[in-house]
Design an enzyme around this catalytic site. Structure first.
Site, PDB file in Angstrom:
ATOM      1  N   SER A  30     -12.268 -35.479  54.662  1.00 24.77           N
ATOM      2  CA  SER A  30     -12.660 -34.311  53.881  1.00 24.77           C
ATOM      3  C   SER A  30     -13.578 -33.431  54.727  1.00 24.77           C
ATOM      4  O   SER A  30     -13.182 -32.976  55.803  1.00 24.77           O
ATOM      5  CB  SER A  30     -13.324 -34.765  52.580  1.00 24.77           C
ATOM      6  OG  SER A  30     -13.455 -33.699  51.671  1.00 24.77           O
TER       7      SER A  30
ATOM      8  N   ASP B 153      -3.059 -35.160  47.117  1.00 27.95           N
ATOM      9  CA  ASP B 153      -4.455 -34.720  47.237  1.00 27.95           C
ATOM     10  C   ASP B 153      -4.578 -33.319  46.652  1.00 27.95           C
ATOM     11  O   ASP B 153      -3.991 -32.364  47.166  1.00 27.95           O
ATOM     12  CB  ASP B 153      -4.851 -34.728  48.721  1.00 27.95           C
ATOM     13  CG  ASP B 153      -6.340 -34.502  48.946  1.00 27.95           C
ATOM     14  OD1 ASP B 153      -6.999 -33.901  48.082  1.00 27.95           O
ATOM     15  OD2 ASP B 153      -6.826 -34.927  50.013  1.00 27.95           O
TER      16      ASP B 153
ATOM     17  N   HIS C 106      -7.172 -37.627  46.842  1.00 28.17           N
ATOM     18  CA  HIS C 106      -8.135 -37.286  47.896  1.00 28.17           C
ATOM     19  C   HIS C 106      -9.057 -38.442  48.271  1.00 28.17           C
ATOM     20  O   HIS C 106      -9.490 -38.541  49.415  1.00 28.17           O
ATOM     21  CB  HIS C 106      -8.985 -36.099  47.441  1.00 28.17           C
ATOM     22  CG  HIS C 106      -9.957 -35.617  48.471  1.00 28.17           C
ATOM     23  ND1 HIS C 106      -9.564 -35.041  49.666  1.00 28.17           N
ATOM     24  CD2 HIS C 106     -11.328 -35.633  48.502  1.00 28.17           C
ATOM     25  CE1 HIS C 106     -10.624 -34.711  50.382  1.00 28.17           C
ATOM     26  NE2 HIS C 106     -11.709 -35.066  49.703  1.00 28.17           N
TER      27      HIS C 106
END
Length: 233
Positions: free
Chosen positions: A23, A185, A212
């Site tokens: 991320s 995601d 995610h």
């Protein structure tokens, strides 16, 4: 933050190391590698986030993700007026700064974090479970403010799409990289991972049946496999 990482490398007397980030961590890993490619041996990246405007808008400005999780989005925008909805990022910033009062600030901080947490897993936790976890350490306060700070300042990069620019990609194109990306995601859609993979000739892309979160079974499995793969390289 890039220089903090470099200070750690020097402090630990590490000549070259592997970057592992997911991320925002993938954003930072790429930024560090572009600045210090000579110090990077391998990269393992998950849930690719390139902090481009359309990526931020997809999640936080009602440009896509809200259509998949409308009930969670309803909570996210519940403390905004119709006028404030014209610019979600700006309006949330004003609440985070306390311009709308302390009660509204705290609610806004929770709703920002609650929204992202609600769309982070393939099978979401309940609203009550998420709120309880966020309140344990008041993580929602720091999480929301830090994210908003970087979104507002476009990651402190000079241009939108900076990480994918050819001159930057050329600096890292020879670094062996494994990308693990949740197919479903919603926070960081798979198109960003695919765009990065297409530009890095020495990268491998693995799509997992996941969202995610890094804590989903198939993503965990692939990340462990990637780490083991590079262990003796």
């Amino acid at each position: 933050m890039i220089e903090d990482i470099e200070k750690l490398r020097k402090h630990l007397s590490v000549k070259k190391w592997m970057l592992f980030g997911g991320s925002w961590g993938s954003t930072l890993a790429l930024a560090y590698a572009i600045n210090y490619p000579q110090n990077v041996k391998h990269m393992i990246l998950r849930g690719i986030f390139l902090i481009r405007k359309h990526e931020v808008d997809w999640v936080n400005s009602g440009k896509g993700a809200h259509r998949i999780y409308p009930e969670a989005w309803e909570i996210y925008k519940s403390n905004l007026t119709e006028k404030e909805e014209k610019n979600y990022i700006k309006s949330y910033g004003e609440m985070f700064d306390g311009k709308k009062g302390k009660r509204k600030m705290d609610k806004a901080l929770m709703n920002w974090s609650l929204w992202e947490s609600s769309i982070s897993k393939l099978v979401p936790d309940s609203k009550e479970t998420i709120e309880k976890d966020l309140k344990k350490t008041n993580m929602y306060k720091s999480m929301s403010k830090i994210e908003h700070h970087y979104f507002t300042n476009k990651g402190f990069f000079p241009r939108d799409g900076f990480l994918l620019e050819k001159k930057n990609i050329d600096k890292i194109k020879n670094i062996p990289t494994i990308i693990v990306q949740g197919r479903y995601d919603i926070v960081c859609p798979a198109s960003s991972a695919y765009s990065l993979h297409k530009r890095l000739p020495k990268s491998k892309l693995y799509m997992t049946i996941a969202g995610h979160s890094s804590f989903e079974p198939e993503t965990i499995k692939k990340l462990v496999q990637a780490t083991n793969y590079f262990k003796n390289k």
